[in-house]
Structures are given as structure tokens and as C-alpha cells.
Design an enzyme around this catalytic site. Structure first.
Site, PDB file in Angstrom:
ATOM      1  N   CYS A  44       0.838  -1.203   0.000  1.00 39.70           N
ATOM      2  CA  CYS A  44       0.000   0.000   0.000  1.00 39.70           C
ATOM      3  C   CYS A  44       0.876   1.258   0.000  1.00 39.70           C
ATOM      4  O   CYS A  44       1.747   1.424   0.859  1.00 39.70           O
ATOM      5  CB  CYS A  44      -0.894   0.021   1.227  1.00 39.70           C
ATOM      6  SG  CYS A  44      -1.709   1.608   1.426  1.00 39.70           S
ATOM      7  N   ILE A  45       0.593   2.129  -0.928  1.00 44.27           N
ATOM      8  CA  ILE A  45       1.471   3.301  -1.103  1.00 44.27           C
ATOM      9  C   ILE A  45       1.397   4.257   0.092  1.00 44.27           C
ATOM     10  O   ILE A  45       2.424   4.750   0.570  1.00 44.27           O
ATOM     11  CB  ILE A  45       1.167   4.042  -2.433  1.00 44.27           C
ATOM     12  CG1 ILE A  45       2.177   5.168  -2.655  1.00 44.27           C
ATOM     13  CG2 ILE A  45      -0.256   4.585  -2.491  1.00 44.27           C
ATOM     14  CD1 ILE A  45       2.246   5.644  -4.078  1.00 44.27           C
TER      15      ILE A  45
END
Lengths: 98, 130, 130
Positions: free
Chosen positions: C78-79
């Protein structure tokens, strides 16, 4: 629904939550990681687990790692990781009680 | 979000429930969980949030975070309605055990018994817990 | 059956990523598909190539890389969670003006929509966390 518990009942209320909330019909409990301590014979949680009204499964590799292999209560079912997969596939839905 | 754009699947609608059992601030789960909830609104799914055990503390009024220098994200729960996320379920037993009632909460919720919550959970397709 | 997995804790401190890995391996052995593993919260730390565990211990990061590459599993970090915790891919490092990136082979960085999409497109989404 498959309810997965990965915490010791002496540490968190995850298992208590399952036993309080879960709809028993069609459900099962799977104990993994530190969750397996709930299934120890003569432990304070033995009675509540026996009264769960749902099948209880214990992930054997986690029980073995914790030295529980000969100290588990009667009436629980042992599964390996393949059995874990079968339980997830065999229930319509799954919830991890984090 | 570019990764959201390529999703076109003829209107699959699943029942998603996000289960919150942890209090805010002590750990990041509540905050990052809320971020997932907001993103899920873009997918037109049947989304609900469940609050039980210490998760009910996420919704109490009067959170003031100046002293701990953390972001007070509690107003976001009130903004969920604007994202068409309106199913907020709170378990009565968890509230009462913590000395709380519906009046202590900062957003309109549906308070339900443990059994009703269990029923609701069993009807879901996807349950994501934080 | 098509599975996806969410991993919410980092390597070594919690067993969550080990359990997820063993589950994925067993599912593949039974002929199931693992569509995606989504790493969230501290779980993003499973994807840094700078991890150097002692030689007599399992290499959790490499193990995921290999399983993913061999079985065509989409390993997504997840960024938003990654940026908070100091994980950057090459593009993101450039964009943020940082002089290093640290994503392990076989992983990619993307948005939270990938988690919701995994829930929609998979038959089961299993969460491993703390």
C-alpha cells in the site's frame, strides 16, 4: 462463517468476542498462532470453548510449536495449513478477530 | 487513483464489512482502517462498518488531540454519509461494558445486540478487520 | 478457488506474515489460485529488499518474492502506508526527491483500491494481522 482467533485468551478478548457475537449456526472457530493456548487442557478457557456451540479447530503446527501437542482438551479438531485452506474454502465467509 | 480506474466489472456488488475492535491513537489501525473505508466508497459496494469491543472508543465525542500532536480523525466518521456510507453498526454490549451510551457517540449509528451483530457479520461476503 | 490475502504486520515481530505465507503455500499446493497479497499497516515492511536476517533464520522478504514470482501472485504494498514507513519504489523516490528506493523484487507499490478490488474479484479474502 469461519472465525479465526490468533491471540491467547489470557491476553486479549478476541475469543470472548467470537463466543459472544458469532452466529453459531454454520460457523466454526479456528485457533491459530497464540490463539491455540485457548485449547489447552485444564485451562480456564476449556469450559467456555466446550460450550461454544460451534466446531473448534486448532492449527496443529502452531500447537506443536508451543509444546501443546499432548496437552490439548478433548473435542477439538486438529488441522494443518492445508486443512486451514479447506476450512476457508468450505465456509461462505471468513473473519479474522484481530 | 489510477489503480481504481481499470476496474470495470459489470456491477459486481458485494457486501463488505469493516470490523473495528481497536481504540484510536494507541495504534494506527483505526486511522488506516478509515482510509480503506473511504477508498471503498469509490467501488459502489454494499459497505458497512462494525464497532465492537474497544472499537467503540473510535466514535466517542470530545476527542482532543492537540496535546499528543496527532491528527484528530474523528470528524471523518461524520463525513462518511457524504460518501454514501451510512451503515454504522455498534454492539450494545461493548458500549455498556465501557460505560457508554448512544448519546456519547459523535455520529448516528445503529446500536444492536451481540446476536444481531453476529447475524449481520454472517451475511457478509468480505470482512476486513483492522 | 481464487483467494486473496491481506497482511497487516511486518516481518519477524509478529507471526502474521508467516501464517499468511504458509496459508498461501498450502492453498497453491491444493490447486487454488492466490490472486493478490496486499500488505498494509506495518505489513508493508515485508517488501523491503534491505532486509538481512541471520543466516540460520528464514528470509521472509525473499520467500514472498520467490513465491510471488513463481506463482504469478500480485504482491502489492500500500502506497500510503509505505510512504509513512519509509518504503519507496524507484518512481516514488524520484518524485519525493529521495536518493534511495528499497522495494524487493516481485513487489509493487499501489493504492488501497487494490485491496477493495481483491475483495471484489476473489472468492475469499483472508486477513492476517495482530
Amino acid at each position: 462463517m469461519l472465525h479465526i482467533v490468533n491471540k491467547s485468551p489470557f491476553d486479549t478478548n478476541a475469543l470472548a468476542g467470537v463466543l459472544r457475537v458469532a452466529k453459531k449456526e454454520g460457523s466454526a472457530v479456528l485457533l491459530i498462532e497464540d490463539g491455540v493456548y485457548a485449547a489447552a487442557k485444564n485451562s480456564a478457557t476449556e469450559a467456555s470453548l466446550k460450550a461454544a456451540g460451534m466446531p473448534v479447530y486448532v492449527l496443529q503446527p502452531d500447537a506443536d510449536a508451543r509444546g501443546l501437542q499432548n496437552r490439548l482438551m478433548d473435542g477439538v479438531n486438529m488441522v494443518d495449513y492445508g486443512g486451514f485452506v479447506d476450512l476457508v474454502a468450505g465456509h461462505d465467509n471468513v473473519q479474522s478477530w484481530l | 487513483m489510477s489503480d481504481d480506474m481499470d476496474f470495470e466489472e459489470g456491477g459486481t456488488v458485494k457486501k463488505f464489512m469493516f470490523v473495528n475492535r481497536k481504540a484510536p491513537y494507541g495504534t494506527i489501525y483505526a486511522l488506516e482502517g478509515l482510509e480503506v473505508v473511504l477508498i471503498s466508497a469509490a467501488f459502489d459496494q454494499d459497505v458497512s462498518l462494525a464497532f465492537l469491543d474497544d472499537g467503540v472508543f473510535q466514535l466517542v465525542k470530545g476527542q482532543k488531540t492537540d496535546g499528543v500532536e496527532m491528527k484528530n480523525f474523528s470528524p471523518t466518521y461524520r463525513a462518511l454519509e457524504g460518501y454514501d456510507i451510512e451503515k454504522l453498526y455498534v454492539e450494545r454490549e461493548s458500549l455498556e461494558a465501557r460505560g457508554l451510551s448512544e448519546d456519547d457517540l459523535l455520529v448516528d449509528v445503529q446500536v444492536m445486540s451481540a446476536a444481531e451483530m453476529g447475524d449481520m457479520m454472517s451475511q457478509q461476503d468480505v470482512v476486513i478487520s483492522f | 478457488m481464487k483467494f486473496s490475502i491481506m497482511v497487516s504486520e511486518g516481518p519477524y515481530t509478529h507471526q502474521a506474515t508467516d501464517s499468511a505465507y504458509q496459508f498461501a503455500k498450502a492453498a497453491l499446493a491444493k490447486g487454488h489460485e492466490i490472486m493478490r497479497v496486499f500488505f498494509y499497516h506495518d505489513g508493508v515492511n515485508n517488501g523491503t529488499r534491505l532486509t538481512v536476517p541471520p543466516q540460520d533464520d528464514r528470509h521472509i522478504v525473499n520467500r514472498w518474492s520467490e513465491l510471488g514470482t513463481k506463482n504469478n501472485i500480485d504482491l502489492v504494498i500500500c502506497i500510503a502506508a509505505a510512504q509513512r514507513r519509509g518504503l519507496l519504489d524507484e518512481n516514488e523516490a524520484k518524485r519525493q526527491g529521495k536518493n534511495a528506493d528499497n522495494i524487493a523484487p516481485g513487489f509493487r507499490i499501489s493504492g488501497l483500491g487494490q485491496l477493495v478490488e481483491a475483495g471484489i474479484q476473489s472468492d475469499r479474502l483472508v486477513v492476517f494481522g495482530d
